[in-house]
Design a protein around this motif. Structure first.
Motif, short mmCIF file in Angstrom:
data_model
loop_
_atom_site.label_atom_id
_atom_site.label_comp_id
_atom_site.label_asym_id
_atom_site.label_seq_id
_atom_site.Cartn_x
_atom_site.Cartn_y
_atom_site.Cartn_z
N ASN A 106 0.84 -1.19 0.00
CA ASN A 106 0.00 0.00 0.00
C ASN A 106 0.88 1.26 0.00
O ASN A 106 1.61 1.50 0.95
CB ASN A 106 -0.90 0.00 1.25
CG ASN A 106 -1.89 1.13 1.26
OD1 ASN A 106 -1.70 2.15 0.60
ND2 ASN A 106 -2.95 0.97 2.02
N PRO A 107 0.81 2.06 -1.06
CA PRO A 107 1.66 3.25 -1.13
C PRO A 107 1.31 4.31 -0.08
O PRO A 107 2.11 5.21 0.17
CB PRO A 107 1.41 3.78 -2.54
CG PRO A 107 0.10 3.24 -2.93
CD PRO A 107 -0.06 1.92 -2.23
N ASN A 108 0.15 4.21 0.54
CA ASN A 108 -0.25 5.19 1.56
C ASN A 108 0.31 4.87 2.94
O ASN A 108 0.19 5.68 3.85
CB ASN A 108 -1.77 5.28 1.64
CG ASN A 108 -2.36 5.82 0.36
OD1 ASN A 108 -1.81 6.73 -0.25
ND2 ASN A 108 -3.46 5.25 -0.07
N ASN A 109 0.90 3.69 3.11
CA ASN A 109 1.47 3.32 4.41
C ASN A 109 2.89 3.84 4.54
O ASN A 109 3.63 3.91 3.56
CB ASN A 109 1.47 1.81 4.60
CG ASN A 109 0.11 1.26 4.90
OD1 ASN A 109 -0.80 2.01 5.24
ND2 ASN A 109 -0.06 -0.03 4.77
N SER A 110 3.26 4.19 5.76
CA SER A 110 4.61 4.69 6.01
C SER A 110 5.62 3.55 5.89
O SER A 110 5.25 2.37 5.96
CB SER A 110 4.69 5.28 7.42
OG SER A 110 4.55 4.25 8.39
N GLU A 111 6.87 3.91 5.73
CA GLU A 111 7.93 2.90 5.66
C GLU A 111 8.01 2.13 6.98
O GLU A 111 8.29 0.94 6.99
CB GLU A 111 9.27 3.54 5.31
CG GLU A 111 9.41 3.91 3.86
CD GLU A 111 9.19 2.73 2.92
OE1 GLU A 111 9.76 1.64 3.16
OE2 GLU A 111 8.44 2.90 1.95
N GLU A 112 7.75 2.83 8.07
CA GLU A 112 7.77 2.17 9.38
C GLU A 112 6.69 1.09 9.46
O GLU A 112 6.94 -0.02 9.94
CB GLU A 112 7.54 3.21 10.47
CG GLU A 112 7.60 2.65 11.87
CD GLU A 112 7.41 3.73 12.92
OE1 GLU A 112 6.67 3.46 13.88
OE2 GLU A 112 7.99 4.83 12.78
N HIS B 50 7.19 -2.98 9.79
CA HIS B 50 6.51 -3.77 10.82
C HIS B 50 5.80 -4.97 10.19
O HIS B 50 5.91 -6.10 10.69
CB HIS B 50 5.51 -2.90 11.57
CG HIS B 50 4.62 -3.69 12.50
ND1 HIS B 50 5.09 -4.23 13.68
CD2 HIS B 50 3.33 -4.06 12.39
CE1 HIS B 50 4.10 -4.90 14.26
NE2 HIS B 50 3.03 -4.80 13.50
N SER B 51 5.10 -4.74 9.09
CA SER B 51 4.39 -5.83 8.42
C SER B 51 5.37 -6.88 7.89
O SER B 51 5.10 -8.09 7.98
CB SER B 51 3.53 -5.29 7.28
OG SER B 51 2.41 -4.61 7.82
N LYS B 52 6.50 -6.43 7.36
CA LYS B 52 7.52 -7.39 6.90
C LYS B 52 8.02 -8.24 8.05
O LYS B 52 8.20 -9.45 7.92
CB LYS B 52 8.68 -6.65 6.24
CG LYS B 52 8.34 -6.08 4.88
CD LYS B 52 9.51 -5.30 4.31
CE LYS B 52 9.10 -4.61 3.02
NZ LYS B 52 10.18 -3.77 2.47
N GLN B 53 8.23 -7.61 9.21
CA GLN B 53 8.71 -8.34 10.38
C GLN B 53 7.67 -9.37 10.84
O GLN B 53 8.01 -10.50 11.17
CB GLN B 53 9.04 -7.38 11.52
CG GLN B 53 9.59 -8.07 12.75
CD GLN B 53 10.90 -8.81 12.46
OE1 GLN B 53 11.81 -8.24 11.87
NE2 GLN B 53 10.98 -10.06 12.85
N VAL B 54 6.41 -8.98 10.85
CA VAL B 54 5.35 -9.90 11.26
C VAL B 54 5.31 -11.09 10.31
O VAL B 54 5.20 -12.25 10.74
CB VAL B 54 3.98 -9.18 11.32
CG1 VAL B 54 2.85 -10.18 11.51
CG2 VAL B 54 3.97 -8.14 12.43
#
Length: 81
Positions: A61-67, A71-75
């Motif tokens: 989602n381009p509207n989500n921050s890099e942070e 977090h999603s990648k870590q999960v």
């Protein structure tokens, strides 16, 4: 025969529908409980799949921050290990 997962989703939608009577919602809740107890659907497994799909969507989602994307990648990494 209908896919049990689709049936369960429909039942959950009926429970959330404010236009349905309390009696109808109670019948729906009983049917969903029966499906879960009989093993027709596994709520925990379905939930885990929804969580995974949600995090995959968050990453793209381009509207989500890099942070948030990190977090999603870590999960997702944690889920796969």
């Amino acid at each position: 025969m209908a896919n049990p997962g689709n049936v369960a989703r429909g039942l959950k939608g009926a429970m959330a529908n404010p236009n349905n009577s309390d009696e109808a919602k109670e019948r729906v809740a009983q049917r969903l409980h029966q499906m879960e107890e009989s093993g027709e659907v596994d709520s925990a497994e379905a939930h885990a799949g929804q969580v995974e799909r949600g995090h995959k969507a968050a990453i793209s989602n381009p509207n989500n921050s890099e942070e948030a994307k990190q977090h999603s990648k870590q999960v997702l990494d944690d889920l796969q290990s």
